[in-house]
Structure formats: structure tokens, C-alpha cells
Design a protein around this motif. Structure first.
Motif, PDB file in Angstrom:
ATOM      1  N   UNK A 195       0.867  -1.173   0.000  1.00 11.73           N
ATOM      2  CA  UNK A 195       0.000   0.000   0.000  1.00 11.73           C
ATOM      3  C   UNK A 195       0.908   1.229   0.000  1.00 11.73           C
ATOM      4  N   UNK A 196       0.802   2.007  -1.051  1.00  5.72           N
ATOM      5  CA  UNK A 196       1.565   3.247  -1.178  1.00  5.72           C
ATOM      6  C   UNK A 196       0.577   4.386  -0.929  1.00  5.72           C
ATOM      7  N   UNK A 197       0.855   5.227   0.043  1.00  8.60           N
ATOM      8  CA  UNK A 197      -0.062   6.313   0.403  1.00  8.60           C
ATOM      9  C   UNK A 197       0.609   7.662   0.172  1.00  8.60           C
ATOM     10  N   UNK A 198      -0.224   8.675  -0.087  1.00  9.91           N
ATOM     11  CA  UNK A 198       0.293  10.016  -0.268  1.00  9.91           C
ATOM     12  C   UNK A 198      -0.748  11.043   0.149  1.00  9.91           C
ATOM     13  N   UNK A 199      -0.237  12.231   0.473  1.00  7.76           N
ATOM     14  CA  UNK A 199      -1.091  13.359   0.802  1.00  7.76           C
ATOM     15  C   UNK A 199      -1.157  14.313  -0.373  1.00  7.76           C
TER      16      UNK A 199
ATOM     17  N   UNK B  40       5.148   2.192 -13.934  1.00  7.07           N
ATOM     18  CA  UNK B  40       5.975   1.183 -13.252  1.00  7.07           C
ATOM     19  C   UNK B  40       5.129   0.001 -12.801  1.00  7.07           C
ATOM     20  N   UNK B  41       4.023   0.270 -12.116  1.00  8.07           N
ATOM     21  CA  UNK B  41       3.185  -0.829 -11.644  1.00  8.07           C
ATOM     22  C   UNK B  41       2.500  -1.552 -12.803  1.00  8.07           C
ATOM     23  N   UNK B  42       2.205  -0.848 -13.869  1.00  2.00           N
ATOM     24  CA  UNK B  42       1.679  -1.503 -15.066  1.00  2.00           C
ATOM     25  C   UNK B  42       2.683  -2.486 -15.651  1.00  2.00           C
ATOM     26  N   UNK B  43       3.946  -2.076 -15.704  1.00  2.00           N
ATOM     27  CA  UNK B  43       5.003  -2.976 -16.191  1.00  2.00           C
ATOM     28  C   UNK B  43       5.154  -4.186 -15.276  1.00  2.00           C
TER      29      UNK B  43
ATOM     30  N   UNK C  10      -2.935  -4.048  -9.508  1.00  2.00           N
ATOM     31  CA  UNK C  10      -2.767  -2.828  -8.727  1.00  2.00           C
ATOM     32  C   UNK C  10      -3.936  -1.915  -9.023  1.00  2.00           C
ATOM     33  N   UNK C  11      -4.232  -1.063  -8.043  1.00  2.00           N
ATOM     34  CA  UNK C  11      -5.322  -0.114  -8.210  1.00  2.00           C
ATOM     35  C   UNK C  11      -4.985   1.186  -7.498  1.00  2.00           C
ATOM     36  N   UNK C  12      -4.887   2.286  -8.262  1.00  2.00           N
ATOM     37  CA  UNK C  12      -4.704   3.587  -7.630  1.00  2.00           C
ATOM     38  C   UNK C  12      -6.061   4.144  -7.205  1.00  2.00           C
ATOM     39  N   UNK C  13      -6.082   4.833  -6.070  1.00  2.00           N
ATOM     40  CA  UNK C  13      -7.323   5.374  -5.522  1.00  2.00           C
ATOM     41  C   UNK C  13      -7.079   6.821  -5.107  1.00  2.00           C
ATOM     42  N   UNK C  14      -7.921   7.724  -5.593  1.00  2.00           N
ATOM     43  CA  UNK C  14      -7.902   9.119  -5.146  1.00  2.00           C
ATOM     44  C   UNK C  14      -9.049   9.302  -4.161  1.00  2.00           C
ATOM     45  N   UNK C  15      -8.774   9.938  -3.061  1.00  2.00           N
ATOM     46  CA  UNK C  15      -9.773  10.132  -2.016  1.00  2.00           C
ATOM     47  C   UNK C  15     -10.378  11.534  -2.091  1.00  2.00           C
ATOM     48  N   UNK C  16     -11.629  11.639  -1.679  1.00  2.00           N
ATOM     49  CA  UNK C  16     -12.262  12.955  -1.575  1.00  2.00           C
ATOM     50  C   UNK C  16     -11.541  13.765  -0.503  1.00  2.00           C
ATOM     51  N   UNK C  17     -11.461  15.076  -0.680  1.00  2.00           N
ATOM     52  CA  UNK C  17     -10.848  15.899   0.369  1.00  2.00           C
ATOM     53  C   UNK C  17     -11.603  15.739   1.685  1.00  2.00           C
ATOM     54  N   UNK C  18     -10.854  15.539   2.758  1.00  2.00           N
ATOM     55  CA  UNK C  18     -11.481  15.310   4.061  1.00  2.00           C
ATOM     56  C   UNK C  18     -10.884  16.176   5.157  1.00  2.00           C
TER      57      UNK C  18
ATOM     58  N   UNK D 235      -4.108   6.512  -2.394  1.00  2.00           N
ATOM     59  CA  UNK D 235      -3.246   5.360  -2.168  1.00  2.00           C
ATOM     60  C   UNK D 235      -3.270   4.459  -3.388  1.00  2.00           C
ATOM     61  N   UNK D 236      -2.294   3.598  -3.456  1.00  2.00           N
ATOM     62  CA  UNK D 236      -2.217   2.585  -4.504  1.00  2.00           C
ATOM     63  C   UNK D 236      -2.092   1.242  -3.805  1.00  2.00           C
ATOM     64  N   UNK D 237      -2.939   0.301  -4.190  1.00  2.00           N
ATOM     65  CA  UNK D 237      -2.914  -1.039  -3.621  1.00  2.00           C
ATOM     66  C   UNK D 237      -2.401  -1.994  -4.686  1.00  2.00           C
ATOM     67  N   UNK D 238      -1.240  -2.597  -4.442  1.00  2.00           N
ATOM     68  CA  UNK D 238      -0.667  -3.590  -5.341  1.00  2.00           C
ATOM     69  C   UNK D 238      -0.771  -4.950  -4.670  1.00  2.00           C
ATOM     70  N   UNK D 239      -1.392  -5.904  -5.347  1.00  2.00           N
ATOM     71  CA  UNK D 239      -1.587  -7.242  -4.789  1.00  2.00           C
ATOM     72  C   UNK D 239      -0.571  -8.210  -5.389  1.00  2.00           C
ATOM     73  N   UNK D 240      -0.085  -9.114  -4.530  1.00  2.00           N
ATOM     74  CA  UNK D 240       0.857 -10.103  -5.024  1.00  2.00           C
ATOM     75  C   UNK D 240       1.388 -10.987  -3.915  1.00  2.00           C
TER      76      UNK D 240
END
Length: 133
Positions: free
Chosen positions: A7-11, A31-34, A44-52, A59-64
Motif C-alpha cells: 500500500x503506497x499512500x500520499x497526501x 511502473x506498476x503496469x510494467x 494494482x489499483x490507484x485510488x484518489x480520495x475525496x478531500x477530508x 493510495x495505490x494497492x498492489x496485490x501479489x
């Protein structure tokens, strides 16, 4: 079945570096596509969150496979992208995560440890009021 995740998270983007943040975001997606096309991750799935008002913007969730995800996490390319991210977004972080059977194993162990601690405290006669006896 996939048992691990990264799980890669960012602000928010650092003010004045919004365009740089978009460039790095697209590099990370590439990169994650490759990695997925090469079979190194399941998905993998990138997710943008509503402003809170909080610190998390997405965050990006990469499964493996957990071992493969650890190798990726230690790779020079992941290190490069992580360092680039640190320059353009606030609150960047990387977390290992449990899924599937590993998640069940984690919580089974957590429950066993809670029970063992409760028993240990009960044997010592020092069970806090909030713990069941």
C-alpha cells in the motif's frame, strides 16, 4: 490466492510542485503496469480520495506474493520512485499489508496472543477491569 499487498499512500501535492507530482504519479502508474504485465504483481489499483481535511489524498494497492512484493520494495526502481515522490507530495508512505489466508493467520495469532495475555494476567491476579476473565 493473493496473500500480500503493498500500500503506497500520499497526501496533497507540495504547493508549487503540482505539475511535478502529476509527472511522478504517471511514472508510478507506468511502473506498476510494467510489473503487472511481467507477472511480478497480480494487480494494482490507484485510488484518489475525496478531500477530508486529513493527511491522506490517495493510495495505490498492489496485490501479489509477499516475498515478491518485498523484492520490489527493495529494488532500485522502487527506491527511485519513492524518493521522487518524497519531493512532490506530503505524507508519502509505503506499507506491507496482509490479504487472504495471511490476513486470517494474522488475526488468528492476534486473538491467540490476546487470550494468552489475559491468561497470564489472570494467573498473576492482575487482570485489568477492561479485560474479560
Amino acid at each position: 490466492m493473493t496473500n500480500g499487498a503493498l500500500v503506497v499512500v500520499w497526501g496533497q501535492a507540495v504547493r508549487g510542485r503540482e505539475q511535478h507530482a502529476l509527472v511522478v504519479f504517471n511514472e508510478v502508474l507506468g511502473y506498476f503496469g510494467r510489473l503487472q504485465r511481467a507477472g511480478e504483481i497480480d494487480s494494482f489499483e490507484p485510488v484518489a480520495l475525496e478531500p477530508s481535511g486529513g493527511t491522506l489524498a490517495g493510495f495505490l494497492l498492489a496485490r501479489g506474493d509477499p516475498a515478491q512484493l518485498q523484492r520490489i520494495r527493495l529494488s532500485d526502481e522502487f527506491l527511485r520512485l519513492s524518493n521522487r515522490s518524497l519531493h512532490v507530495v506530503d505524507h508519502f508512505g509505503v506499507h506491507g499489508a496482509y490479504l487472504g489466508d495471511d490476513l486470517q493467520r494474522l488475526y488468528a495469532n492476534w486473538g491467540a496472543q490476546a487470550q494468552a495475555l489475559t491468561s497470564t494476567l489472570a494467573d498473576a491476579g492482575t487482570v485489568p477491569a477492561y479485560l474479560p476473565t
